[in-house]
Design a protein around this motif. Structure first.
Motif, PDB file in Angstrom:
ATOM      1  N   LEU A   1     115.039 -34.247  35.883  1.00  0.00           N
ATOM      2  CA  LEU A   1     115.834 -35.547  36.356  1.00  0.00           C
ATOM      3  C   LEU A   1     116.660 -35.189  37.362  1.00  0.00           C
ATOM      4  N   LEU A   2     117.580 -34.232  37.576  1.00  0.00           N
ATOM      5  CA  LEU A   2     118.223 -34.151  38.864  1.00  0.00           C
ATOM      6  C   LEU A   2     117.327 -34.083  40.166  1.00  0.00           C
ATOM      7  N   HIS A   3     116.548 -33.608  39.917  1.00  0.00           N
ATOM      8  CA  HIS A   3     115.172 -33.489  41.191  1.00  0.00           C
ATOM      9  C   HIS A   3     115.132 -34.811  41.467  1.00  0.00           C
ATOM     10  N   MET A   4     114.733 -35.885  40.656  1.00  0.00           N
ATOM     11  CA  MET A   4     114.500 -37.224  40.894  1.00  0.00           C
ATOM     12  C   MET A   4     115.705 -37.905  41.425  1.00  0.00           C
ATOM     13  N   GLU A   5     116.724 -37.518  41.080  1.00  0.00           N
ATOM     14  CA  GLU A   5     118.099 -38.351  41.421  1.00  0.00           C
ATOM     15  C   GLU A   5     118.247 -37.979  42.773  1.00  0.00           C
ATOM     16  N   VAL A   6     118.218 -36.565  43.269  1.00  0.00           N
ATOM     17  CA  VAL A   6     118.421 -36.117  44.489  1.00  0.00           C
ATOM     18  C   VAL A   6     117.299 -36.694  45.563  1.00  0.00           C
ATOM     19  N   PHE A   7     116.116 -36.744  45.054  1.00  0.00           N
ATOM     20  CA  PHE A   7     114.965 -37.543  45.946  1.00  0.00           C
ATOM     21  C   PHE A   7     115.422 -38.753  46.143  1.00  0.00           C
ATOM     22  N   LEU A   8     115.891 -39.702  45.181  1.00  0.00           N
ATOM     23  CA  LEU A   8     116.423 -41.006  45.344  1.00  0.00           C
ATOM     24  C   LEU A   8     117.322 -41.445  46.619  1.00  0.00           C
ATOM     25  N   GLN A   9     118.323 -40.280  46.181  1.00  0.00           N
ATOM     26  CA  GLN A   9     119.485 -40.442  47.055  1.00  0.00           C
ATOM     27  C   GLN A   9     119.410 -39.946  48.416  1.00  0.00           C
ATOM     28  N   ARG A  10     118.216 -39.099  48.627  1.00  0.00           N
ATOM     29  CA  ARG A  10     118.008 -38.712  50.048  1.00  0.00           C
ATOM     30  C   ARG A  10     117.165 -39.872  50.807  1.00  0.00           C
ATOM     31  N   LEU A  11     116.165 -40.612  49.939  1.00  0.00           N
ATOM     32  CA  LEU A  11     115.716 -41.804  50.407  1.00  0.00           C
ATOM     33  C   LEU A  11     116.465 -42.734  50.877  1.00  0.00           C
ATOM     34  N   GLU A  12     117.454 -43.023  50.207  1.00  0.00           N
ATOM     35  CA  GLU A  12     118.468 -44.010  50.678  1.00  0.00           C
ATOM     36  C   GLU A  12     119.637 -43.552  51.822  1.00  0.00           C
ATOM     37  N   GLU A  13     119.908 -42.205  51.747  1.00  0.00           N
ATOM     38  CA  GLU A  13     120.732 -41.761  52.689  1.00  0.00           C
ATOM     39  C   GLU A  13     120.186 -41.386  53.965  1.00  0.00           C
ATOM     40  N   GLU A  14     119.060 -40.529  53.821  1.00  0.00           N
ATOM     41  CA  GLU A  14     118.499 -39.921  55.195  1.00  0.00           C
ATOM     42  C   GLU A  14     117.719 -41.040  55.850  1.00  0.00           C
ATOM     43  N   PHE A  15     117.001 -41.854  55.055  1.00  0.00           N
ATOM     44  CA  PHE A  15     115.966 -42.681  55.304  1.00  0.00           C
ATOM     45  C   PHE A  15     116.440 -44.139  55.419  1.00  0.00           C
ATOM     46  N   ALA A  16     117.533 -44.497  54.887  1.00  0.00           N
ATOM     47  CA  ALA A  16     117.835 -45.844  54.816  1.00  0.00           C
ATOM     48  C   ALA A  16     117.229 -46.787  54.170  1.00  0.00           C
ATOM     49  N   GLN A  17     116.456 -46.079  53.196  1.00  0.00           N
ATOM     50  CA  GLN A  17     115.616 -47.209  52.228  1.00  0.00           C
ATOM     51  C   GLN A  17     116.371 -47.746  51.018  1.00  0.00           C
ATOM     52  N   SER A  18     116.147 -49.107  51.102  1.00  0.00           N
ATOM     53  CA  SER A  18     117.012 -49.650  49.656  1.00  0.00           C
ATOM     54  C   SER A  18     115.579 -49.680  48.801  1.00  0.00           C
ATOM     55  N   VAL A  19     115.602 -49.221  47.585  1.00  0.00           N
ATOM     56  CA  VAL A  19     114.659 -48.723  46.612  1.00  0.00           C
ATOM     57  C   VAL A  19     114.972 -49.380  45.335  1.00  0.00           C
ATOM     58  N   ILE A  20     113.929 -49.742  44.332  1.00  0.00           N
ATOM     59  CA  ILE A  20     114.278 -49.884  43.052  1.00  0.00           C
ATOM     60  C   ILE A  20     113.571 -48.828  42.383  1.00  0.00           C
ATOM     61  N   ALA A  21     114.261 -48.119  41.450  1.00  0.00           N
ATOM     62  CA  ALA A  21     113.775 -47.309  40.698  1.00  0.00           C
ATOM     63  C   ALA A  21     113.630 -47.345  39.299  1.00  0.00           C
ATOM     64  N   THR A  22     112.406 -47.112  38.843  1.00  0.00           N
ATOM     65  CA  THR A  22     112.317 -47.252  37.385  1.00  0.00           C
ATOM     66  C   THR A  22     113.117 -45.968  36.494  1.00  0.00           C
ATOM     67  N   LYS A  23     113.433 -46.280  35.326  1.00  0.00           N
ATOM     68  CA  LYS A  23     114.078 -45.289  34.631  1.00  0.00           C
ATOM     69  C   LYS A  23     112.891 -44.155  34.632  1.00  0.00           C
ATOM     70  N   PRO A  24     113.462 -42.808  34.738  1.00  0.00           N
ATOM     71  CA  PRO A  24     112.398 -41.749  34.605  1.00  0.00           C
ATOM     72  C   PRO A  24     111.854 -41.811  33.196  1.00  0.00           C
ATOM     73  N   PHE A  25     110.252 -41.664  33.258  1.00  0.00           N
ATOM     74  CA  PHE A  25     109.582 -41.514  32.131  1.00  0.00           C
ATOM     75  C   PHE A  25     109.098 -39.813  31.972  1.00  0.00           C
ATOM     76  N   VAL A  26     109.341 -39.377  30.877  1.00  0.00           N
ATOM     77  CA  VAL A  26     108.938 -37.892  30.694  1.00  0.00           C
ATOM     78  C   VAL A  26     107.186 -38.026  30.009  1.00  0.00           C
ATOM     79  N   PRO A  27     106.349 -37.310  30.863  1.00  0.00           N
ATOM     80  CA  PRO A  27     104.950 -37.451  30.384  1.00  0.00           C
ATOM     81  C   PRO A  27     104.846 -37.084  28.783  1.00  0.00           C
TER      82      PRO A  27
END
Ligand code: GTP
Length: 601
Positions: A350-376
């Motif tokens: 879960l933290l890995h996903m959170e960090v990834f999303l944060q990097r998308l926003e901060e380092e790549f200026a992407q504004s994204v909509i992320a769904t709730k994490p789904f556990v396989p």
């Protein structure tokens, strides 16, 4: 330097107990950091911006230093490990490159959840553990109590094995600490002459000039520039273009030999081409693979969509760039009715996903909509055939025969908190379908609780609730504990009779009514200013379990204009049109894009 004068070690600690600060002090003490200091700010080992902000080390990094004992130079290789449990596999590979580790504990905090799980990993790897009590310069430090905790919980300490006391901030005790590394940790066992080259890849990163840089521990033999190598996992033949030591910047040498830790560059472009834990050998001298290699296993998936469709291409590029450096992210394309084209990505946790999303926003200026994490989830049919469900959408594709079972992953969670919160934490775990495994005292002030919890429960607000009910004092860490049978149902949300795919979720049957009710009532609050009448329904199978109606409240923007001023009217209409671009469709209803994050949470 002969193997007898090499020491390979890492530092394991709970977040904020001072690992990066101690690493900086160690490098400074030996003079290796001096040149590099100009280039970087204070904390050298935490390169990435996000890491700094969140105070966590995401990718392992490594540095070699020279330390003199008895007039002789020793090569000390410090292997930095990622701090969070999502990266357990990477931590365990980094540790297996070492003979010993420093178990760092904050003298004001004592043993915390991550201290426990990291120490267990180090014990599994049979490492020599040197316990180190840090922050002794602080007035609130209680090194005696913490030393006793370490003895009680891990059985570490005693003659010749005593906990060291340091201040990573002032540098007090650090020279003695390095002496202890030389005296207490065993030199690597290696055969440089007779045995063929064999090395463990424990980390890899992407460097814009060199391509993929692999960090490895040479087990046996030696390797030079120009040699042809291959790995047990991929078999692809590669030429060694550059190799050397991390000082902590990559510094070229002519060869790497058994017992050493260093880097290799082979012209590979993507980190996805190699796998951490894989074994390297000379192309014409295959060796037996080292134990412990595991393929990537995604522990959670999330849908990632651009907030407006025309940003799809730039999001795609950003994701490609980020995964260049983090091959543990699995990327699939996905298309949603509500959110348009996007991606479904698999993460280590879960933290890995959170960090990834944060990097998308901060380092790549992407504004994204992320769904709730789904556990396989795993589905097993009557003939014992297994199928994985990676998103709520997959649920409908399963042939739900009578003997079909569904299983969810569970984790063993370790929670450490002050005694007075024990009751609240037990209640919280209970509410999240937890089963107690252990309940023990950590000294006189704190307790350690261990619970088996379904991983999907942690994907929600568990962590926030835990922090909330313990005034922020509880710490949590968890490890994979297999799968268990689960009684789950798919909950759909219909807006004006149409199912909205991105709002579907899979929930425990026992809570399904409650969840359905709370979802539609939350939606009603969020969408309350809709211009049309909207019917919201929560549905399981074909059964409606909750409903809400948002009543019509037609907003006539032109009404304000008294019918007179035409140019003003035009302006307003144009403004309204502009606003529409930022709308997403929820079935037949348009919803402002900024409502989505809250809706999907
Ligand atoms: P992660 O990278 O998140 O795992 O954290 P860390 O364990 O590397 O902790 P870090 O080195 O970032 O230190 C956390 C905080 O404690 C920082 O504000 C440090 O300045 C402070 N700190 C670390 N060591 C000492 C110490 O010996 N004394 C005092 N007073 N503060 C310290």
């Amino acid at each position: 330097i002969p193997p007898s004068r090499i020491r390979n070690f890492s530092i394991v600690a709970h977040i904020d107990h001072g690992k990066s600060t101690l690493a900086d002090r160690i490098l400074e003490h030996t003079g290796a950091l001096k040149e590099a200091l100009d280039k970087a700010s204070s904390q050298y080992l935490d390169k990435l911006k996000v890491e700094k902000e969140r105070g966590i080390t995401v990718k392992a990094q490594t540095a070699s230093i020279v330390h003199h004992v008895g007039g002789l130079p020793y090569l000390l290789n410090l292997v930095d490990t990622p701090g969070h449990v999502d990266f357990t596999y990477e931590v365990s590979r980094s540790l297996s490159a070492c003979e010993g580790c420093l178990l760092l504990v904050d003298a004001t905090q004592g043993i915390q959840a991550q201290t426990v799980s990291n120490c267990l990993l180090a014990l599994e790897e049979n490492l020599e553990i040197i316990s180190v009590v840090n922050k002794i310069d602080m007035p609130a430090a209680n090194p005696e109590e913490v030393t006793k905790q370490i003895e009680d919980v891990f059985g570490l300490g005693g003659e010749g094995d005593a906990a060291l006391r340091v201040s990573a901030k002032t540098g007090q005790g650090v020279p003695e600490l390095l002496d202890a590394v030389v005296h207490r940790i065993a030199p690597p066992e290696t055969d440089r002459e007779e045995r063929p080259f064999k090395a463990l890849i424990f980390d890899a990163h992407h460097d814009q000039f060199r391509g993929v840089v692999c960090l490895c521990r040479v087990i046996d033999g030696k390797i030079s520039r120009g040699d042809k190598i291959a790995s047990c996992g991929t078999k692809t033949e590669l030429e060694v273009l550059e190799l050397g030591l991390m000082c902590p910047e990559p510094t070229r040498t002519d060869k790497l030999e058994g017992g050493q830790i260093g880097y290799l560059v082979t012209g590979m472009k993507k980190t996805a081409d190699i796998r951490i834990g894989d074994t390297l050998h000379k192309a014409d001298q295959p060796v037996e693979a080292l134990a412990g290699f595991k393929p990537i296993k995604s522990m959670c998936f999330g849908g990632i969509f651009p907030s407006s469709t025309d940003e799809y291409e730039s999001l795609k590029k950003a994701i490609e760039k980020l995964t260049l450096n983090d091959s543990s992210v699995v990327v699939h394309r996905e298309s949603s009715q509500a959110l348009g084209p996007g991606f479904r990505c698999g993460f280590l946790g879960l933290l890995h996903m959170e960090v990834f999303l944060q990097r998308l926003e901060e380092e790549f200026a992407q504004s994204v909509i992320a769904t709730k994490p789904f556990v396989p989830l795993k589905v097993i049919d009557g003939e014992m055939r297994e199928k994985e469900i990676l998103s709520p959408g997959d649920w409908d594709e399963v042939d739900w025969g009578r003997s079909t079972r569904v299983m969810e992953p569970i984790v063993l969670a370790t929670i450490v908190c002050p005694n007075e919160f024990t009751g609240k934490v037990i209640q919280l775990c209970h509410d999240h379908r937890g089963h107690q495994v252990d309940h023990s005292a950590l000294g006189s002030q704190r307790v350690m609780l261990r619970y088996n919890l379904p991983l999907p429960e942690l994907a929600g607000d568990f962590y926030d609730s835990l922090k909330g009910c313990t005034s922020g004092y509880a710490t949590l860490e968890y490890e994979d504990a297999g799968h268990q049978d689960a009684d789950l149902v798919k909950l759909d949300i219909r807006v004006n009779g149409e199912t909205v795919d991105s709002l579907s979720q899979v929930v425990p049957r026992v809570n399904s009514y409650k969840t359905g009710k709370s979802v539609v009532s939350k939606m009603k609050n969020l969408l309350d200013r809709q211009v049309f009448e909207v019917a919201l329904q929560a549905v399981i199978g074909n059964k409606i379990i909750a409903r809400e109606t948002i009543s019509a409240m037609r907003k006539n923007v032109l009404a304000k204009c008294y019918g007179g001023d035409v140019s003003r009217k035009k302006k307003l209409l144009a403004k309204q049109k502009e606003g529409k671009k930022r709308l997403k469709r929820l079935g037949s209803v348009s919803v402002p894009v900024d409502v989505f994050p809250a809706l999907l949470k």
